[in-house]
Design a protein around this motif. Structure first.
Motif, PDB file in Angstrom:
ATOM      1  N   LEU A 124      86.804 104.857  81.099  1.00  0.00           N
ATOM      2  CA  LEU A 124      85.402 105.035  80.742  1.00  0.00           C
ATOM      3  C   LEU A 124      85.201 105.128  79.233  1.00  0.00           C
ATOM      4  CD1 LEU A 124      82.420 105.705  81.492  1.00  0.00           C
ATOM      5  CD2 LEU A 124      83.103 108.113  81.452  1.00  0.00           C
ATOM      6  N   HIS A 125      84.245 104.367  78.739  1.00  0.00           N
ATOM      7  CA  HIS A 125      83.738 104.503  77.382  1.00  0.00           C
ATOM      8  C   HIS A 125      82.227 104.734  77.479  1.00  0.00           C
ATOM      9  CE1 HIS A 125      87.633 102.879  76.287  1.00  0.00           C
ATOM     10  NE2 HIS A 125      87.372 103.105  75.020  1.00  0.00           N
ATOM     11  N   GLY A 158      74.440  99.600  88.806  1.00  0.00           N
ATOM     12  CA  GLY A 158      74.088 100.176  87.519  1.00  0.00           C
ATOM     13  C   GLY A 158      75.255 100.139  86.553  1.00  0.00           C
ATOM     14  N   ASN A 159      75.175 100.950  85.504  1.00  0.00           N
ATOM     15  CA  ASN A 159      76.213 100.934  84.477  1.00  0.00           C
ATOM     16  C   ASN A 159      77.583 101.296  85.030  1.00  0.00           C
ATOM     17  OD1 ASN A 159      74.957 100.444  81.637  1.00  0.00           O
ATOM     18  ND2 ASN A 159      73.509 101.818  82.626  1.00  0.00           N
ATOM     19  N   SER A 160      77.677 102.370  85.808  1.00  0.00           N
ATOM     20  CA  SER A 160      78.976 102.783  86.348  1.00  0.00           C
ATOM     21  C   SER A 160      79.522 101.736  87.316  1.00  0.00           C
ATOM     22  CB  SER A 160      78.841 104.135  87.051  1.00  0.00           C
ATOM     23  OG  SER A 160      78.495 105.156  86.143  1.00  0.00           O
ATOM     24  N   GLY A 161      78.679 101.280  88.242  1.00  0.00           N
ATOM     25  CA  GLY A 161      79.139 100.291  89.215  1.00  0.00           C
ATOM     26  C   GLY A 161      79.598  99.009  88.555  1.00  0.00           C
ATOM     27  N   SER A 162      78.866  98.558  87.547  1.00  0.00           N
ATOM     28  CA  SER A 162      79.235  97.324  86.858  1.00  0.00           C
ATOM     29  C   SER A 162      80.559  97.485  86.118  1.00  0.00           C
ATOM     30  CB  SER A 162      78.126  96.919  85.877  1.00  0.00           C
ATOM     31  OG  SER A 162      76.930  96.643  86.573  1.00  0.00           O
ATOM     32  N   GLU A 163      80.757  98.628  85.472  1.00  0.00           N
ATOM     33  CA  GLU A 163      82.015  98.872  84.755  1.00  0.00           C
ATOM     34  C   GLU A 163      83.196  98.879  85.722  1.00  0.00           C
ATOM     35  OE1 GLU A 163      82.788 100.005  81.449  1.00  0.00           O
ATOM     36  OE2 GLU A 163      80.787  99.994  80.547  1.00  0.00           O
ATOM     37  N   ILE A 164      83.037  99.573  86.844  1.00  0.00           N
ATOM     38  CA  ILE A 164      84.135  99.668  87.812  1.00  0.00           C
ATOM     39  C   ILE A 164      84.413  98.311  88.454  1.00  0.00           C
ATOM     40  CG2 ILE A 164      84.798 100.694  90.031  1.00  0.00           C
ATOM     41  CD1 ILE A 164      83.374 103.267  89.083  1.00  0.00           C
ATOM     42  N   ALA A 165      83.362  97.554  88.730  1.00  0.00           N
ATOM     43  CA  ALA A 165      83.557  96.216  89.295  1.00  0.00           C
ATOM     44  C   ALA A 165      84.328  95.321  88.331  1.00  0.00           C
ATOM     45  CB  ALA A 165      82.209  95.589  89.636  1.00  0.00           C
ATOM     46  N   LEU A 166      83.991  95.372  87.045  1.00  0.00           N
ATOM     47  CA  LEU A 166      84.711  94.577  86.053  1.00  0.00           C
ATOM     48  C   LEU A 166      86.178  94.988  85.991  1.00  0.00           C
ATOM     49  CD1 LEU A 166      82.156  94.405  83.080  1.00  0.00           C
ATOM     50  CD2 LEU A 166      82.757  92.587  84.683  1.00  0.00           C
ATOM     51  N   LEU A 183      63.805 106.971  88.639  1.00  0.00           N
ATOM     52  CA  LEU A 183      64.455 107.929  89.523  1.00  0.00           C
ATOM     53  C   LEU A 183      64.780 107.342  90.887  1.00  0.00           C
ATOM     54  CD1 LEU A 183      62.413 111.115  88.628  1.00  0.00           C
ATOM     55  CD2 LEU A 183      64.761 110.586  87.975  1.00  0.00           C
ATOM     56  N   SER A 184      64.297 106.138  91.153  1.00  0.00           N
ATOM     57  CA  SER A 184      64.577 105.514  92.439  1.00  0.00           C
ATOM     58  C   SER A 184      65.512 104.313  92.322  1.00  0.00           C
ATOM     59  CB  SER A 184      63.271 105.070  93.105  1.00  0.00           C
ATOM     60  OG  SER A 184      62.618 104.074  92.332  1.00  0.00           O
ATOM     61  N   LYS A 185      65.923 103.976  91.087  1.00  0.00           N
ATOM     62  CA  LYS A 185      66.843 102.859  90.912  1.00  0.00           C
ATOM     63  C   LYS A 185      67.736 103.128  89.714  1.00  0.00           C
ATOM     64  CE  LYS A 185      65.421  98.983  89.238  1.00  0.00           C
ATOM     65  NZ  LYS A 185      64.712  97.710  89.001  1.00  0.00           N
ATOM     66  N   ALA A 186      68.757 102.291  89.555  1.00  0.00           N
ATOM     67  CA  ALA A 186      69.729 102.498  88.489  1.00  0.00           C
ATOM     68  C   ALA A 186      69.114 102.253  87.117  1.00  0.00           C
ATOM     69  CB  ALA A 186      70.926 101.566  88.696  1.00  0.00           C
ATOM     70  N   THR A 187      69.689 102.917  86.117  1.00  0.00           N
ATOM     71  CA  THR A 187      69.283 102.702  84.731  1.00  0.00           C
ATOM     72  C   THR A 187      69.664 101.288  84.303  1.00  0.00           C
ATOM     73  OG1 THR A 187      69.652 105.036  84.251  1.00  0.00           O
ATOM     74  CG2 THR A 187      69.601 103.539  82.373  1.00  0.00           C
ATOM     75  N   PRO A 188      68.848 100.599  83.532  1.00  0.00           N
ATOM     76  CA  PRO A 188      69.212  99.257  83.053  1.00  0.00           C
ATOM     77  C   PRO A 188      70.564  99.262  82.357  1.00  0.00           C
ATOM     78  CG  PRO A 188      66.924  99.737  82.538  1.00  0.00           C
ATOM     79  CD  PRO A 188      67.507 101.010  83.071  1.00  0.00           C
ATOM     80  N   LEU A 189      71.275  98.139  82.489  1.00  0.00           N
ATOM     81  CA  LEU A 189      72.581  98.013  81.848  1.00  0.00           C
ATOM     82  C   LEU A 189      72.413  98.088  80.334  1.00  0.00           C
ATOM     83  CD1 LEU A 189      74.156  95.121  83.968  1.00  0.00           C
ATOM     84  CD2 LEU A 189      74.334  97.592  84.326  1.00  0.00           C
ATOM     85  N   CYS A 237      78.972 103.685  94.117  1.00  0.00           N
ATOM     86  CA  CYS A 237      78.383 104.072  92.829  1.00  0.00           C
ATOM     87  C   CYS A 237      76.896 104.293  93.061  1.00  0.00           C
ATOM     88  CB  CYS A 237      78.638 102.996  91.772  1.00  0.00           C
ATOM     89  SG  CYS A 237      80.394 102.739  91.429  1.00  0.00           S
ATOM     90  N   THR A 238      76.625 105.238  93.925  1.00  0.00           N
ATOM     91  CA  THR A 238      75.286 105.428  94.471  1.00  0.00           C
ATOM     92  C   THR A 238      74.639 106.728  93.992  1.00  0.00           C
ATOM     93  OG1 THR A 238      76.504 106.140  96.461  1.00  0.00           O
ATOM     94  CG2 THR A 238      75.481 103.979  96.513  1.00  0.00           C
ATOM     95  N   GLY A 239      75.147 107.279  92.907  1.00  0.00           N
ATOM     96  CA  GLY A 239      74.477 108.396  92.266  1.00  0.00           C
ATOM     97  C   GLY A 239      74.777 109.742  92.890  1.00  0.00           C
ATOM     98  N   PHE A 240      73.933 110.698  92.520  1.00  0.00           N
ATOM     99  CA  PHE A 240      74.134 112.084  92.911  1.00  0.00           C
ATOM    100  C   PHE A 240      72.801 112.702  93.326  1.00  0.00           C
ATOM    101  CE2 PHE A 240      77.268 110.873  89.821  1.00  0.00           C
ATOM    102  CZ  PHE A 240      78.458 111.442  90.265  1.00  0.00           C
ATOM    103  N   ARG A 241      72.889 113.743  94.106  1.00  0.00           N
ATOM    104  CA  ARG A 241      71.705 114.560  94.367  1.00  0.00           C
ATOM    105  C   ARG A 241      71.981 115.954  93.815  1.00  0.00           C
ATOM    106  NH1 ARG A 241      72.386 117.955  98.856  1.00  0.00           N
ATOM    107  NH2 ARG A 241      74.198 117.475 100.163  1.00  0.00           N
ATOM    108  N   HIS A 242      70.908 116.657  93.493  1.00  0.00           N
ATOM    109  CA  HIS A 242      71.055 117.980  92.899  1.00  0.00           C
ATOM    110  C   HIS A 242      70.712 119.059  93.914  1.00  0.00           C
ATOM    111  CE1 HIS A 242      71.834 116.603  88.843  1.00  0.00           C
ATOM    112  NE2 HIS A 242      70.913 115.685  89.025  1.00  0.00           N
ATOM    113  N   ASP A 243      71.533 120.078  93.937  1.00  0.00           N
ATOM    114  CA  ASP A 243      71.346 121.187  94.865  1.00  0.00           C
ATOM    115  C   ASP A 243      71.070 122.452  94.053  1.00  0.00           C
ATOM    116  OD1 ASP A 243      71.371 123.043  96.851  1.00  0.00           O
ATOM    117  OD2 ASP A 243      73.513 122.913  97.257  1.00  0.00           O
TER     118      ASP A 243
END
Length: 373
Positions: free
Chosen positions: A55-56, A177-185, A245-251, A294-300
């Motif tokens: 990760l960078h 999103g950013n994490s999923g794209s990085e891991i896929a690469l 809040l309903s979709k991934a942050t732009p790359l 790479c589907t995010g998190f929920r807060h408790d």
């Protein structure tokens, strides 16, 4: 809890020793306030050290410093996870921030006009509590994930470290999103046939670090649009927040052309499971050896008396109906930049000012109220 043996008392308790909590600490110390930072990790920066090996940061070093201390790297380089962790450790040392490492807060409750924070058998009493990324984020996976064939390796990005965790064969990364794209690469680079599933989140319209970025676009988008235009104080900012809040942050660092050039196969959304295999929304079933969610998190927030799951009603991090309780480090707390390192300082300073004003009996709040289901 007056009179209880072993209770420590502070004006403010900050829960979470990441960049958000340290930023609040920096601004409170500037104001001469009494506070302590409780961090569940054994070492400052461990939340970064536990992320995947390669990760960078998605933004260059010139945007990765907290208030009072620029990031010690070439401005257009991308710090590694360990670089960021070490920076946070140095930040604490430089400003003498009172961090209690290895202290995991597990409860917050009202006691009269103050709060009691518990951490195992330890007790802290305070007028103010700042929840700074100490919200017990829980990895989200679809309910149908349990229906996958048990021979398929499943990991959430929270638990992913490197391709050595993957079985030989194909990899389905769910979440583009950013994490999923990085891991896929990374999976594709290690010769795993790789699918990347999910809606295209879009991307910033320039390559970070390129000439156009350095001259104009980076300052316009990251410094101005993300930080000044897309806020709760503007109509467009409020619309973007709901969508964000309903979709991934732009790359940010990766371009769609990078994904295409890597050989990663872009596919639609994963709609369910058929005979133990992922089923796409176009009706096609895939047969991966591995799935990385790479589907995010929920807060408790259920460990905080009076709150529950999801983000509570608040005004720029000031929680409604809970005087003295604050949030920092949440996605789009006030602006698109709130979850970026360069944006958290403004939110932290706002909360520090509110704490100081409340302590002096001058607290008033007119910020827009927000809530997330």
């Amino acid at each position: 809890m007056d009179g209880e043996i072993g209770t420590e008392r502070f004006e403010t308790v900050i829960i979470g020793g990441g960049q958000a909590g340290l930023s609040v600490g920096y601004h409170l110390k500037k104001r001469g306030r009494s506070f302590v930072i409780l961090d569940a990790s054994e070492r400052v920066g461990d939340a970064w050290r536990k992320r995947w090996d390669s990760l960078h940061l998605f933004t260059p070093a010139r945007h990765d410093g907290l208030d009072g201390m620029p990031f010690p790297a070439k401005p257009w380089s991308f710090p590694s996870r360990d670089d960021m962790a070490d920076y946070l450790e140095a930040y604490v040392e430089r400003f003498g921030l009172p961090v209690r490492s290895g202290v995991a807060a597990d409860g917050v409750r009202r006691n009269g006009d103050r709060y009691v924070v518990t951490a195992g058998d330890r007790r802290f009493e305070a007028d103010h509590v700042v929840v700074a990324s100490g919200t017990f984020p829980i990895p989200k996976v679809p309910a149908f994930a349990s229906e996958l064939d048990p021979t398929i390796v499943q990991l959430h990005s929270f638990d992913y470290r490197n391709p050595a965790q993957l079985r030989p064969g194909s990899v389905l990364v769910v979440g583009a999103g950013n994490s999923g794209s990085e891991i896929a690469l990374e999976a594709a680079a290690h010769r795993h046939p790789t699918w990347l599933a999910g809606d295209d989140p879009g991307h910033i319209p320039f390559r970070i670090g390129g000439l156009a970025s350095r001259l104009v676009l980076e300052r316009l988008v990251i410094r101005f649009v993300f930080h000044r235009v897309l806020t709760l104080s503007t109509p467009i900012g409020r619309r973007v927040r709901r969508k964000n809040l309903s979709k991934a942050t732009p790359l940010i660092r990766i371009r769609p052309s990078d994904i295409d050039a890597s050989g990663v196969d872009r596919v639609g959304r994963v709609a369910g499971i058929e005979n133990g295999r992922p089923l796409l929304d176009d009706g096609r079933a895939l047969d991966p050896a591995n799935v990385v969610w790479c589907t995010g998190f929920r807060h408790d927030f259920s460990w905080i008396e009076g709150l529950g799951e999801g983000e509570p009603l608040h005004r720029r991090g000031v929680v409604d109906d809970q005087p003295g309780l604050y949030l920092v480090g949440m996605t789009f707390l006030y602006a698109f930049s709130s979850e970026m390192v360069h944006g958290v300082g403004r939110d932290a300073e706002h909360i520090a000012k509110r704490i100081e004003a409340r302590s002096m009996g001058k607290d008033r709040e007119r910020a827009p109220r927000v809530a997330v289901a």
